[in-house]
Structures are given as structure tokens and as C-alpha cells.
Design an enzyme around this catalytic site. Structure first.
Site, short mmCIF file in Angstrom:
data_model
loop_
_atom_site.label_atom_id
_atom_site.label_comp_id
_atom_site.label_asym_id
_atom_site.label_seq_id
_atom_site.Cartn_x
_atom_site.Cartn_y
_atom_site.Cartn_z
N SER A 16 0.80 -1.21 0.00
CA SER A 16 0.00 0.00 0.00
C SER A 16 0.84 1.27 0.00
CB SER A 16 -0.92 0.01 1.22
OG SER A 16 -0.17 -0.03 2.41
N CYS A 17 1.96 1.26 0.70
CA CYS A 17 2.64 2.54 0.92
C CYS A 17 3.89 2.70 0.09
CB CYS A 17 3.02 2.70 2.40
SG CYS A 17 4.38 1.64 2.92
N GLY A 18 4.40 1.64 -0.53
CA GLY A 18 5.64 1.79 -1.27
C GLY A 18 6.82 1.81 -0.33
#
Length: 279
Positions: free
Chosen positions: A114-116
Site C-alpha cells: 500500500s505505501c511503497g
């Protein structure tokens, strides 16, 4: 589709009536990326195009910029106690003479779907110098009308999404709207890495004169990946972050957000977007 999807039993309720049926889910598994045998990062990804994902990740990290800088990319056996190959560990061996970065705790990061990239010591650590600094001078232009058609073209080519409904997509387009490459993954940053990694392995970097379209939002990391690959236009169907806009303005990247139907917001590099007033 192999490991890309998995079947699970589900209770389906429709109009208050419950029934049992199988459901197709997108697969999500960890991939450990090693560099010259040393652990570098772990990402949660949809299996498939793992070598391209690893190569694209290293492009975004400033380690790679050309195909001849890679000696080999292989799956690592012995990743489990019994020595079996899970196909969840990839080792990238650099070609002789290619500088090996310091694989310190600062760079040993965990990447979620989701956040990288999370866990960077500072913003400066993320702002890796690109191998292709001529981005601001890329003369490519694309019509706003044509750009507004790309989300539907991308969606129409998403085969796994049709089955699972649970994937992000990244599409690489030519200025006349031709879909050059499409990758799907549980993480939009992984989908971009797969596109960039395939381009690296085929000797196509920098990806000058192209348009990168991503489902969801445009984060700083996605803008960074576009800059590192020499992509002049990044478009997203949702919002960009403030840091993504800052990076786009600083680097000469055209950044488009909220690309939905005939409407869009151009946050940087507006000279590359042709409107009816320009006709």
C-alpha cells in the site's frame, strides 16, 4: 493464471440469502530482493514478472540504468529450512565494474503493497539522482482529449482485474495512445517497477516520449520512479501528494491527477498537455 490468483471458499449473501461459492482472489506473497547475495528489500507483490520487478526497483534506487549493468537475475534456492525454492527470493548480480551501493540498515527497507518505500532515513535519501537528467527537455505532447481516453484503455486490458477485482495497474502509452506495456499488481509501485524493469532488460531506458498511467493516487514514490526511468508524463486517476507535485515541478515531470472522464488536474508540466485552446 498460476500463482497470480487463488481460489477460496466464501459465503455470499444476496438479498438476505446466504450461499457457499468459490471466489477468485489475487495472490499476495513477499518477494525478497537481494543484491549480489545481500538482502536489500522485501516487497509484498503479486507473483509474476519478478525479475522485472527487481530490476525496476533497482532503477528507482539509482543502482541500475542500463541492461549491461546486470550480470544475472535468478531465484534463490534454499530460502526455507528444507532448502526448497519458494520463488519468493530474487538475487540480482551486478556486472563487473558496476558500483555496489552500501546495503546498510538505512537502505534495508520493508515495502508494503500500500505505501511503497517506507523507512527511508530522510527525504534526501529518497531523492536519488536520475541517470537521465534531460527530462525537462523532453518535447512530447499529448492532447487532453486523448489523455482522457487512456483510463478506459487501461481498464479494458486488465485481464486479472476482471477475475479478481483486486489489482492496481500501470500502463505505458505512446503519445498517440498506443498501449506499449501493462502490468498488474497488488501494489501500484510494483506494477510500475515491472514496467521499468522490463524496459531496462530490453535496453529501452530512458523511456522518453511516453506516458505512464497508474490506477489510484500518484505518490512521491511513483513520481520518483517516473523520473528515474526518464518518463516525461505521469497521470493518475486519483490525487497526487504534495511531495509528488514538488518533485514533478523540480524535475520537469508532467503530473496529471484526477484523470476521470473529460476532466483532469494538471499539477506540473502543463506545456505537454494540448487543449482545445491550443488547436
Amino acid at each position: 493464471m498460476g500463482r497470480v490468483t487463488e481460489r477460496r471458499r466464501v459465503i455470499r449473501i444476496r438479498n438476505g440469502v446466504a450461499g457457499v461459492r468459490p471466489d477468485t482472489l489475487v495472490a499476495e506473497e513477499p518477494l525478497e530482493i537481494r543484491l549480489n547475495g545481500r538482502p536489500l528489500a522485501v516487497t509484498m507483490r503479486t507473483p509474476g514478472d519478478d525479475f522485472a520487478l527487481a530490476a525496476g526497483f533497482l532503477v528507482s534506487e539509482g543502482v541500475l540504468g542500463a541492461a549491461d549493468e546486470v550480470r544475472s537475475i535468478v531465484y534463490c534456492a534454499g530460502a526455507t529450512e528444507d532448502g526448497s525454492n519458494t520463488y519468493n527470493v530474487v538475487d540480482v548480480q551486478l556486472a563487473p565494474g558496476v558500483p555496489v551501493p552500501d546495503v546498510s540498515l538505512e537502505r534495508n527497507v520493508y515495502t508494503s503493497s500500500s505505501c511503497g518505500l517506507c523507512g527511508k532515513a530522510s527525504l534526501d535519501a529518497v531523492r536519488t539522482a536520475t541517470r537521465f537528467p534531460g527530462l525537462a527537455g523532453d518535447p512530447v505532447r499529448i492532447g487532453a482529449g486523448l489523455l482522457s481516453e487512456l483510463p478506459d484503455r487501461l481498464r479494458g486490458a486488465q485481464k486479472v482485474f476482471d477475475t479478481t477485482g483486486g489489482l492496481h495497474a500501470a500502463g505505458l502509452f505512446s503519445p498517440d495512445g498506443e498501449l506499449l506495456d501493462l502490468r498488474e499488481d497488488v501494489g501500484r509501485h510494483n506494477a510500475v517497477d515491472k514496467i521499468v524493469g522490463r524496459a531496462l532488460r530490453e535496453g529501452l531506458l530512458p523511456l522518453a516520449g511516453t506516458v505512464l498511467l497508474v490506477s489510484g493516487r500518484a505518490s512521491f514514490e511513483l513520481a520518483q520512479k517516473a523520473v528515474m526511468a526518464g518518463i516525461p508524463v505521469l497521470a493518475a486517476v486519483s490525487a497526487p501528494s504534495s511531495l509528488a507535485v514538488d518533485l514533478a515541478a523540480e524535475s520537469g515531470l508532467t503530473l496529471v491527477g484526477f484523470l476521470r472522464g473529460a476532466s483532469m488536474n494538471v499539477y506540473a508540466g502543463e506545456q505537454r498537455i494540448r487543449t482545445e485552446a491550443d488547436a
